[in-house]
Scaffold this motif. Structure first.
Motif, short mmCIF file in Angstrom:
data_model
loop_
_atom_site.label_atom_id
_atom_site.label_comp_id
_atom_site.label_asym_id
_atom_site.label_seq_id
_atom_site.Cartn_x
_atom_site.Cartn_y
_atom_site.Cartn_z
N ASP A 90 -39.87 23.23 -111.90
CA ASP A 90 -39.26 23.90 -113.13
C ASP A 90 -38.91 23.29 -114.07
O ASP A 90 -38.98 23.54 -115.29
N ASP A 91 -38.69 21.74 -114.07
CA ASP A 91 -38.12 21.06 -115.00
C ASP A 91 -39.63 20.69 -115.76
O ASP A 91 -39.64 20.90 -116.93
N MET A 92 -40.70 20.73 -115.01
CA MET A 92 -42.20 20.27 -115.67
C MET A 92 -42.32 21.63 -116.37
O MET A 92 -42.96 21.59 -117.60
N ALA A 139 -40.68 21.76 -119.78
CA ALA A 139 -41.08 20.65 -120.60
C ALA A 139 -42.33 21.06 -121.22
O ALA A 139 -42.57 20.75 -122.45
N ILE A 140 -43.31 21.65 -120.44
CA ILE A 140 -44.37 22.17 -121.02
C ILE A 140 -44.42 23.34 -122.26
O ILE A 140 -44.98 23.25 -123.20
N ILE A 141 -43.26 24.06 -121.92
CA ILE A 141 -43.02 25.20 -122.89
C ILE A 141 -42.70 24.46 -124.16
O ILE A 141 -42.71 24.95 -125.16
N ARG A 142 -41.55 23.52 -124.19
CA ARG A 142 -40.97 22.87 -125.14
C ARG A 142 -42.17 22.12 -125.93
O ARG A 142 -41.94 22.17 -127.06
N GLU A 143 -43.31 21.56 -125.12
CA GLU A 143 -44.24 20.87 -125.87
C GLU A 143 -44.93 21.89 -126.77
O GLU A 143 -45.52 21.53 -127.73
N ILE A 144 -45.02 22.96 -126.15
CA ILE A 144 -46.06 24.26 -126.99
C ILE A 144 -45.25 24.29 -128.19
O ILE A 144 -46.08 24.31 -129.29
N ASN A 190 -45.06 12.20 -114.69
CA ASN A 190 -44.24 13.34 -114.72
C ASN A 190 -42.79 13.09 -115.21
O ASN A 190 -42.37 13.81 -116.23
N ALA A 191 -42.15 12.14 -114.54
CA ALA A 191 -40.97 11.95 -115.13
C ALA A 191 -40.57 11.56 -116.43
O ALA A 191 -39.78 11.89 -117.34
N LYS A 192 -41.69 10.53 -117.05
CA LYS A 192 -41.65 9.96 -118.20
C LYS A 192 -41.81 11.19 -119.17
O LYS A 192 -41.45 11.07 -120.45
#
Length: 373
Positions: free
Chosen positions: A30-32, A35-40, A279-281
């Motif tokens: 879920d955190d990933m 993050a992908i949504i935020r990167e978009i 992943n964490a970084k």
């Protein structure tokens, strides 16, 4: 036009031959996704407003996502990009994920193409590779997808490993043909450093690979595909007319693309960048509104060599006239080293195009290296 690649870095288990970036723990899934949504959003200007022609969910195992996850990502992309109405949207999938409920749920998404990682229709081979599925699931997953209305399907096969006799290889090919899929990707098994397969071979737990076996099975596949009406449009890819992978074809033709997620690569026509493979970084950086990526601006020589490498892999070949658009004099400079391969009949020339022959495809990397600037 441009493409978008989303790297989903999770797998149920690690295939022994794979060196892609992934984790077998879904703890931070879920955190990933957040993050992908935020990167978009952070990367919304990377493609400078170009229309999006292809979206590709790769990994890892993107079929671990549920329909809601996929819709969320595509909806967010649509908020920041103009997505073509006829865009190709591919989901890589493992057969064991595509049960009837999952396939039906995916009908509610914009996904219109599956890339199914079958690899083999023999359980002992799948066990040798440490694949999560079994042969019966492989056939069933394709049929379920077809029954649900997914017609644009590609399947992956692997050849050139010790367990794969020519009889088994023929059975694998015949099974794919019987499934009537319009696209097949077939890869020679390779031993990548730091993989379990490399360790097993080093310790003599597994027999080493045989290059001659790989070459012979490659040629058998190419012949069989031709008989069945598939076009060998890239060294590892075969398609019925009109069913090329738009996304991958655009890679080979130098079209811009944005990569999202850890380890994902991007190309804007002038430079390449790649996200950190951790992943964490990755999550931490994105949550701090930072893109954890390295960038390389391509020199003229880089652009020439990339074109040589990618174009030679395709049935359209290397266009010497196109080299001239990158650097004046490049056409004449490449004709001299190409002469040796023309004489060996590893390359044919038609007008300004250099195209690998069937035999030449076996030496594609060697030929490309000799034609580099």
């Amino acid at each position: 036009m441009a493409g978008i690649y989303i790297h989903i870095p999770f797998c149920k288990q690690a295939c022994y031959y794979c060196d892609f970036h992934f984790s077998t723990s879904l703890k931070y899934k879920d955190d990933m996704l957040d993050a992908i949504i935020r990167e978009i959003t952070l990367q919304k200007n990377y493609l400078l407003g170009d229309s999006i022609e292809t979206i590709y969910f790769g990994g890892g195992t993107p079929s671990l996502l549920d329909a809601g996850d996929i819709n969320r990502i595509i909806d967010t992309l649509g908020q920041h990009h103009s997505i073509s109405s006829d865009s190709e949207i591919t989901l890589e999938a493992n057969p064991d994920d595509l049960d009837q409920q999952k396939v039906q749920a995916l009908r509610s998404t914009a996904v219109n193409r599956f890339s199914i990682g079958i690899q083999s229709f023999y359980d002992e081979d799948l066990f040798w590779m440490n694949r999560a599925h079994r042969s019966a699931e492989a056939e069933a997953s394709v049929k379920r997808a077809q029954d649900a209305g997914f017609e644009n399907i590609t399947v992956d096969l692997i050849f050139g490993y010790p367990l794969l006799t020519d009889t088994k290889w023929k059975h694998n090919m015949d099974t794919v043909f019987a499934l009537q899929v319009p696209h097949v990707s077939a890869y020679s098994m390779t031993v990548e450093p730091q993989t379990a397969l490399a360790s097993f071979i080093k310790k003599k737990v597994y027999a080493p690979l045989n290059e001659q076996q790989s070459a012979e099975q490659f040629l058998k596949l190419a012949d069989a595909m031709q008989v069945k009406g598939f076009e060998h449009y890239e060294i590892s890819n075969y398609a019925k007319p009109g069913h090329y992978s738009k996304h991958n074809t655009n890679y080979w033709r130098g079209v811009k693309y944005l990569g999202l997620g850890p380890s994902a690569h991007s190309f804007n026509g002038e430079a390449r960048q790649w996200n950190i493979a951790n992943n964490a970084k990755y999550i931490s950086a994105i949550n701090n509104n930072e893109i954890p990526a390295e960038t390389e601006v391509l020199s003229e020589k880089d652009r020439l060599n990339e074109y040589v490498m990618t174009s030679l892999r395709t049935m359209w070949g290397l266009d010497l006239n196109h080299l001239e658009t990158i650097a004046v004099g490049a056409k004449t400079e490449r004709l001299k080293p190409a002469t040796e391969f023309l004489e060996k009949e590893w390359i044919t020339q038609k007008d300004s195009k250099l195209v690998l022959t069937r035999e030449g495809q076996l030496y594609a990397d060697t030929i490309a290296a000799e034609l580099f600037f």
